[in-house]
Design a protein around this motif. Structure first.
Motif, mmCIF file in Angstrom:
data_model
loop_
_atom_site.group_PDB
_atom_site.id
_atom_site.type_symbol
_atom_site.label_atom_id
_atom_site.label_comp_id
_atom_site.label_asym_id
_atom_site.label_seq_id
_atom_site.Cartn_x
_atom_site.Cartn_y
_atom_site.Cartn_z
ATOM 1 N N THR A 135 0.540 76.015 -94.476
ATOM 2 C CA THR A 135 -0.782 75.382 -94.437
ATOM 3 C C THR A 135 -1.780 76.373 -93.852
ATOM 4 O O THR A 135 -1.550 76.918 -92.772
ATOM 5 N N LEU A 136 -2.852 76.635 -94.600
ATOM 6 C CA LEU A 136 -3.845 77.630 -94.192
ATOM 7 C C LEU A 136 -5.169 76.952 -93.875
ATOM 8 O O LEU A 136 -5.670 76.148 -94.658
ATOM 9 N N TYR A 137 -5.710 77.266 -92.711
ATOM 10 C CA TYR A 137 -6.981 76.691 -92.264
ATOM 11 C C TYR A 137 -7.922 77.829 -91.936
ATOM 12 O O TYR A 137 -7.604 78.674 -91.103
ATOM 13 N N ALA A 138 -9.034 77.877 -92.682
ATOM 14 C CA ALA A 138 -10.007 78.953 -92.446
ATOM 15 C C ALA A 138 -10.981 78.439 -91.417
ATOM 16 O O ALA A 138 -11.940 77.776 -91.749
ATOM 17 N N PHE A 139 -10.667 78.680 -90.153
ATOM 18 C CA PHE A 139 -11.562 78.143 -89.137
ATOM 19 C C PHE A 139 -12.770 79.036 -88.995
ATOM 20 O O PHE A 139 -12.646 80.244 -88.869
ATOM 21 N N SER A 140 -13.939 78.439 -89.081
ATOM 22 C CA SER A 140 -15.121 79.278 -88.854
ATOM 23 C C SER A 140 -16.136 78.492 -88.045
ATOM 24 O O SER A 140 -16.611 77.453 -88.479
ATOM 25 N N THR A 141 -16.388 78.969 -86.833
ATOM 26 C CA THR A 141 -17.333 78.247 -85.952
ATOM 27 C C THR A 141 -18.756 78.391 -86.508
ATOM 28 O O THR A 141 -19.491 77.462 -86.549
ATOM 29 N N GLU A 142 -19.048 79.580 -87.039
ATOM 30 C CA GLU A 142 -20.469 79.851 -87.350
ATOM 31 C C GLU A 142 -20.865 79.307 -88.720
ATOM 32 O O GLU A 142 -21.650 79.902 -89.430
ATOM 33 N N GLU A 200 -8.273 83.885 -80.328
ATOM 34 C CA GLU A 200 -8.749 82.562 -79.881
ATOM 35 C C GLU A 200 -7.537 81.709 -79.528
ATOM 36 O O GLU A 200 -6.569 81.675 -80.302
ATOM 37 N N ILE A 201 -7.561 81.057 -78.359
ATOM 38 C CA ILE A 201 -6.440 80.199 -77.964
ATOM 39 C C ILE A 201 -6.952 78.762 -77.901
ATOM 40 O O ILE A 201 -7.222 78.214 -76.829
ATOM 41 N N ARG A 202 -7.149 78.175 -79.073
ATOM 42 C CA ARG A 202 -7.686 76.806 -79.180
ATOM 43 C C ARG A 202 -7.115 76.180 -80.450
ATOM 44 O O ARG A 202 -6.711 76.896 -81.364
ATOM 45 N N LEU A 203 -7.121 74.852 -80.516
ATOM 46 C CA LEU A 203 -6.642 74.171 -81.721
ATOM 47 C C LEU A 203 -7.789 73.888 -82.689
ATOM 48 O O LEU A 203 -7.556 73.665 -83.875
ATOM 49 N N SER A 204 -9.034 73.850 -82.193
ATOM 50 C CA SER A 204 -10.219 73.619 -83.055
ATOM 51 C C SER A 204 -10.047 72.419 -83.982
ATOM 52 O O SER A 204 -10.233 72.513 -85.210
ATOM 53 N N PHE A 249 3.681 77.517 -80.789
ATOM 54 C CA PHE A 249 2.407 78.219 -81.026
ATOM 55 C C PHE A 249 2.624 79.716 -80.837
ATOM 56 O O PHE A 249 3.305 80.138 -79.901
ATOM 57 N N TRP A 250 2.034 80.512 -81.765
ATOM 58 C CA TRP A 250 2.094 81.974 -81.611
ATOM 59 C C TRP A 250 0.692 82.521 -81.813
ATOM 60 O O TRP A 250 0.091 82.392 -82.862
ATOM 61 N N PHE A 251 0.134 83.096 -80.729
ATOM 62 C CA PHE A 251 -1.227 83.604 -80.780
ATOM 63 C C PHE A 251 -1.185 85.123 -80.849
ATOM 64 O O PHE A 251 -0.303 85.760 -80.271
ATOM 65 N N THR A 252 -2.140 85.707 -81.582
ATOM 66 C CA THR A 252 -2.219 87.167 -81.662
ATOM 67 C C THR A 252 -3.679 87.594 -81.676
ATOM 68 O O THR A 252 -4.553 86.874 -82.183
ATOM 69 N N ASP A 253 -3.930 88.761 -81.084
ATOM 70 C CA ASP A 253 -5.308 89.290 -81.089
ATOM 71 C C ASP A 253 -5.645 89.900 -82.451
ATOM 72 O O ASP A 253 -6.791 90.209 -82.729
ATOM 73 N N ILE A 264 -1.293 78.215 -90.299
ATOM 74 C CA ILE A 264 -2.023 79.388 -89.802
ATOM 75 C C ILE A 264 -3.518 79.087 -89.710
ATOM 76 O O ILE A 264 -4.121 78.602 -90.688
ATOM 77 N N ILE A 265 -4.107 79.275 -88.533
ATOM 78 C CA ILE A 265 -5.566 79.219 -88.385
ATOM 79 C C ILE A 265 -6.053 80.650 -88.555
ATOM 80 O O ILE A 265 -5.821 81.513 -87.695
ATOM 81 N N MET A 266 -6.667 80.900 -89.724
ATOM 82 C CA MET A 266 -7.020 82.266 -90.102
ATOM 83 C C MET A 266 -8.388 82.598 -89.514
ATOM 84 O O MET A 266 -9.398 82.075 -89.962
#
Ligand code: 6TC
Length: 259
Positions: free
Chosen positions: A79-86, A211-215, A227-231, A36-38
């Motif tokens: 597996t949890l990934y806390a993606f943060s761009t900022e 977000e629809i990206r793998l980062s 892949f399952w994307f949700t708003d 999960i990309i959180m």
């Protein structure tokens, strides 16, 4: 014209629109490894005119809720990934708060994780964590290492391209020292050199907040993953959202490159 009034039902390929029952998905194949990309803590807080750290705190509670549910459903690894761009834009106070969050999570929930037979693992560069965070993390890994239930794996300071390059450099070293023969190199062996060597590839990837990206996340490992994307923003991610993701996964027969 009619389309204007059609209720937005999320990404068309995200399957289930109606309520999914736990009983429904237990009849089908449960994905063994869910990644999960959180994403969405900041936006969640902003929408509620709350400080951003309120979003991270809420997000942490969702980590516990989804971990419990995945373990109950028989999922083998999460597996949890806390993606943060900022990251670089974050105010100092927010970074300090985030670095304290793992300790708060473990101090609050480690006894429960141990009771639920959950095994805590980390991929990424653990050494970059502040000393106090590292101590709490190492204790959690040590106190759960013999558990045989869900593997709760956190990706921290993780980048997939760096992970792949690191694997290549290690293999070159092993070939030079004679530990590895070039002819032995195949996809299976390569996977053994990745940080995820103790896991099978994810069966299902979930990313929240639209977000629809793998980062730069698990680029090698996600080759055949659904892949399952949700708003939905991570703090709003519910048990029903997880059931919908698994239901959709079950509806899509997987190909693994076949027909
Ligand atoms: C065993 C486990 C509990 O320990 C660790 C877990 C993670 C890390 C890495 N980490 C925090 C420090 C860093 N940036 O390295 C992040 O990935 C990061 C960046 N933003 N958020 C907020 C957020 C919170 C919740 C959801 C998304 C983002 C988090 C984050 C991620 C998951 C969880 S679960 C409890 C706290 C927490 C904090 C280090 C140790």
């Amino acid at each position: 014209m009619l389309n204007l009034f059609k209720k937005w039902k999320g990404h068309p390929q995200s399957g289930a629109q109606q309520h999914v029952m736990k009983e429904d998905i237990l009849k089908g194949e449960i994905p063994e490894h869910i990644a999960i990309i959180m994403d969405g803590n900041g936006r969640w807080a902003k929408k509620r005119a709350l400080p951003r750290i309120a979003g991270h705190h809420e997000g942490m509670k969702v980590v516990r809720k989804i971990t419990k549910q995945a373990n109950n459903l028989g999922v083998k690894a999460l597996t949890l990934y806390a993606f943060s761009t900022e990251n670089w834009k974050r105010p100092k106070t927010e970074v300090e708060y985030i670095m304290k969050l793992p300790e708060e999570f473990l101090n609050t929930y480690l006894p429960e994780l141990i009771k639920e037979n959950v095994q805590v693992r980390i991929i990424g560069d653990r050494q970059k964590l502040p000393e106090h965070t590292l101590r709490a993390v190492n204790r959690a890994i040590n106190d759960t290492k013999n558990n045989t239930g869900l593997i709760l794996n956190f990706a921290l300071n993780y980048g997939s391209r760096a992970e792949i390059l690191n694997a290549v450099q290690s293999m070159i070293k092993d070939v030079k020292t004679g530990k590895l023969a070039e002819t032995d190199i195949d996809e299976k062996l390569f996977s053994d050199y990745l940080m995820t060597h103790f896991l099978q590839d994810p069966d299902l990837l979930i990313r929240t907040s639209g977000e629809i990206r793998l980062s730069n996340f698990m680029l090698w490992q996600l080759a055949y993953t659904e892949f399952w994307f949700t708003d939905v923003l991570w703090p709003d991610f519910s048990e029903q959202d997880l059931l919908k993701a698994i239901y959709t996964y079950q509806q899509r027969g997987r190909r693994f490159g076949g027909i």
